[in-house]
Design an enzyme around this catalytic site. Structure first.
Site, PDB file in Angstrom:
ATOM      1  N   SER A 137       0.968  -1.678   0.596  1.00 35.91           N
ATOM      2  CA  SER A 137      -0.537  -0.144  -0.031  1.00 35.91           C
ATOM      3  C   SER A 137       1.043   1.045  -0.085  1.00 35.91           C
ATOM      4  CB  SER A 137      -1.018   0.300   1.299  1.00 35.91           C
ATOM      5  OG  SER A 137      -1.338   1.362   1.609  1.00 35.91           O
ATOM      6  N   HIS A 144      -1.380  -1.524  -3.948  1.00 33.52           N
ATOM      7  CA  HIS A 144      -3.046  -1.370  -2.926  1.00 33.52           C
ATOM      8  C   HIS A 144      -3.165   0.433  -3.433  1.00 33.52           C
ATOM      9  CE1 HIS A 144      -6.230  -1.712  -0.608  1.00 33.52           C
ATOM     10  NE2 HIS A 144      -5.824  -1.176   0.182  1.00 33.52           N
ATOM     11  N   ASP A 160      -4.754   4.037  -1.255  1.00 32.16           N
ATOM     12  CA  ASP A 160      -6.128   3.694  -0.620  1.00 32.16           C
ATOM     13  C   ASP A 160      -6.705   5.333  -0.742  1.00 32.16           C
ATOM     14  OD1 ASP A 160      -5.724   1.430   1.410  1.00 32.16           O
ATOM     15  OD2 ASP A 160      -3.827   2.213   1.468  1.00 32.16           O
ATOM     16  N   MET A 162      -9.448   7.514   0.640  1.00 32.46           N
ATOM     17  CA  MET A 162     -10.098   8.276   1.665  1.00 32.46           C
ATOM     18  C   MET A 162     -10.728  10.118   1.397  1.00 32.46           C
ATOM     19  SD  MET A 162      -7.524   7.013   4.308  1.00 32.46           S
ATOM     20  CE  MET A 162      -6.685   5.779   4.587  1.00 32.46           C
ATOM     21  N   HIS A 188      -8.674   0.991  -3.489  1.00 33.54           N
ATOM     22  CA  HIS A 188      -8.949   0.479  -2.313  1.00 33.54           C
ATOM     23  C   HIS A 188     -10.118   1.715  -2.212  1.00 33.54           C
ATOM     24  CE1 HIS A 188      -9.898  -0.560   1.690  1.00 33.54           C
ATOM     25  NE2 HIS A 188     -10.734  -0.125   1.875  1.00 33.54           N
ATOM     26  N   MET A 207     -12.568   4.064   0.498  1.00 28.81           N
ATOM     27  CA  MET A 207     -13.005   4.232   1.050  1.00 28.81           C
ATOM     28  C   MET A 207     -13.471   5.670   1.784  1.00 28.81           C
ATOM     29  SD  MET A 207      -9.455   3.109   3.777  1.00 28.81           S
ATOM     30  CE  MET A 207      -8.388   2.986   2.064  1.00 28.81           C
ATOM     31  N   MET A 233     -11.123  -6.778   6.042  1.00 29.39           N
ATOM     32  CA  MET A 233     -10.000  -5.116   6.653  1.00 29.39           C
ATOM     33  C   MET A 233      -9.631  -6.004   8.027  1.00 29.39           C
ATOM     34  SD  MET A 233      -9.706  -2.251   4.727  1.00 29.39           S
ATOM     35  CE  MET A 233      -9.120  -1.717   6.376  1.00 29.39           C
ATOM     36  N   GLY A 277      -8.252   3.797   7.542  1.00 28.55           N
ATOM     37  CA  GLY A 277      -8.589   4.889   7.950  1.00 28.55           C
ATOM     38  C   GLY A 277      -7.115   5.603   7.792  1.00 28.55           C
ATOM     39  N   GLY A 285      -2.883   4.204   7.884  1.00 26.05           N
ATOM     40  CA  GLY A 285      -1.875   3.197   8.132  1.00 26.05           C
ATOM     41  C   GLY A 285      -1.069   2.197   8.876  1.00 26.05           C
ATOM     42  N   GLY A 286      -0.134   1.782   9.478  1.00 26.66           N
ATOM     43  CA  GLY A 286       0.383   0.881  11.069  1.00 26.66           C
ATOM     44  C   GLY A 286      -0.453   1.151  12.007  1.00 26.66           C
ATOM     45  N   ASP A 297      -6.356  -6.759   4.528  1.00 26.54           N
ATOM     46  CA  ASP A 297      -5.529  -5.806   5.057  1.00 26.54           C
ATOM     47  C   ASP A 297      -5.643  -4.875   5.961  1.00 26.54           C
ATOM     48  OD1 ASP A 297      -4.975  -3.320   4.089  1.00 26.54           O
ATOM     49  OD2 ASP A 297      -6.436  -2.432   3.290  1.00 26.54           O
ATOM     50  N   GLY A 298      -4.233  -4.477   6.624  1.00 23.42           N
ATOM     51  CA  GLY A 298      -3.928  -3.975   7.832  1.00 23.42           C
ATOM     52  C   GLY A 298      -3.464  -4.371   8.763  1.00 23.42           C
ATOM     53  N   GLY A 299      -1.870  -4.305   9.196  1.00 26.42           N
ATOM     54  CA  GLY A 299      -1.461  -5.008  10.244  1.00 26.42           C
ATOM     55  C   GLY A 299      -0.601  -5.994   9.877  1.00 26.42           C
ATOM     56  N   GLY A 347       1.515  -2.589   4.530  1.00 24.97           N
ATOM     57  CA  GLY A 347       1.759  -0.998   3.813  1.00 24.97           C
ATOM     58  C   GLY A 347       2.731  -0.502   4.409  1.00 24.97           C
TER      59      GLY A 347
HETATM   60  C1  DX5 Z   1      -6.131   1.591   6.034  1.00 22.25           C
HETATM   61  C2  DX5 Z   1      -5.840   0.951   4.005  1.00 22.25           C
HETATM   62  C3  DX5 Z   1      -4.508   0.265   4.042  1.00 22.25           C
HETATM   63  C4  DX5 Z   1      -3.356   0.764   5.096  1.00 22.25           C
HETATM   64  C5  DX5 Z   1      -2.207  -0.863   5.662  1.00 22.25           C
HETATM   65  O1  DX5 Z   1      -7.407   2.246   5.811  1.00 22.25           O
HETATM   66  O2  DX5 Z   1      -6.878   0.075   4.108  1.00 22.25           O
HETATM   67  O3  DX5 Z   1      -4.403  -0.419   3.093  1.00 22.25           O
HETATM   68  O4  DX5 Z   1      -2.263   1.465   4.894  1.00 22.25           O
HETATM   69  O5  DX5 Z   1      -1.586  -0.219   6.575  1.00 22.25           O
HETATM   70  P1  DX5 Z   1      -1.018  -0.757   7.424  1.00 22.25           P
HETATM   71  O6  DX5 Z   1      -0.043  -2.451   6.609  1.00 22.25           O
HETATM   72  O7  DX5 Z   1       0.603  -0.217   8.214  1.00 22.25           O
HETATM   73  O8  DX5 Z   1      -2.071  -1.438   8.381  1.00 22.25           O
HETATM   74 ZN    ZN Z   2      -6.255  -0.397   2.030  1.00 21.71          ZN
END
Ligand code: DX5
Ligand code: ZN
Length: 223
Positions: free
Chosen positions: A8, A33, A35, A37, A69, A71, A140, A145, A147-148, A179-181, A201
């Site tokens: 991402s 990927h 993102d 928003m 993606h 959002m 998800m 919302g 990253g990290g 996606d996420g963490g 990400g």
């Molecule tokens: C969160 C995003 C993710 C995010 C993933 O809303 O959809 O794609 O960037 O980042 P990491 O891998 O740092 O959780």
């Molecule tokens: Zn995403």
């Protein structure tokens, strides 16, 4: 195992985005990927179609998949712009679309592969009916919302359930993206649960290590 890695760009250095994306592709990324928003569906505002069109030539050159993606609220109003910009996949949130079937058909009608996704607290039943019409389902594993964030442990069970649901319905060709963490310490667990595409990400774009080094560590952890 042939899970795909989907870096991402959310935490990439946007002053040299092309270079950062090329590094990830050279290190084996199959998807990039993106993102999107809007400050409404989720609090932050990130990027729009112009970033997708900026990356399109690099995707044509390398064959990487541009995985968008959304959002955003009212996704139907923006799908044509992302299709025109060159998205290969457009994924929409079940929570954001009053008529998910129409939204998915709209994406397909523009020759883009449709995906659907859910916030962590939304049950799989919200997308069960639409499964035969999509090319990708995104689970998800953090609240959308930012990253990290840390992987929500209960996501693993949701992945297992969806994987089984796809199997039972003869839909195993559908990509199951998470996606996420996702980091080196849990990527193998997520893949073992049934994920076929892993969004990474901050595990790829961070200040501690090079993109190539991070990608190699993730591949190694995948086994
Ligand atoms: C969160 C995003 C993710 C995010 C993933 O809303 O959809 O794609 O960037 O980042 P990491 O891998 O740092 O959780
Ligand atoms: Zn995403």
């Amino acid at each position: 195992m042939n899970e795909k890695l989907a870096p991402s760009i959310l935490t990439a250095d946007f002053s040299r985005l092309g270079e950062q994306v090329r590094e990830a592709i050279e290190a084996g990324a199959e998807f990039i990927h993106i993102d999107v928003m809007d400050g409404h569906f989720v609090p932050p505002i990130t990027i729009g179609p112009i970033i997708v069109s900026s990356l399109r030539p690099l995707a044509n050159e390398t064959g990487v998949t541009l995985d968008v993606h959304l959002m955003i609220e009212n996704p139907d109003d923006h799908i044509a712009s992302f299709a025109k910009a060159g998205a290969d996949i457009i994924t929409v949130h079940a929570e954001a679309s009053p008529n998910l079937k129409n939204t998915v058909q709209l994406i397909r009608s523009l020759n883009v592969r449709p995906g659907v996704t859910l916030k962590p607290k939304t049950p799989l039943s919200a997308i069960e009916e639409i499964l035969p019409e999509v090319d990708l389902v995104l689970i998800m594993s953090v609240e959308p919302g930012y990253g990290g964030q840390s992987y929500i442990p209960s996501s693993t069970e949701k992945i297992v359930c969806l994987h089984q649901m796809l199997d039972e319905q003869g839909l195993s060709h559908i990509e199951l993206e998470v996606d996420g963490g996702i980091k080196a310490h849990n990527i193998a667990e997520v893949a073992a649960a049934g994920a076929s595409v892993l969004v990474v990400g901050s595990a790829v774009y961070n200040a501690n290590e090079s993109v190539a080094g991070n990608m190699a560590a993730l591949r190694e952890a995948l086994g």
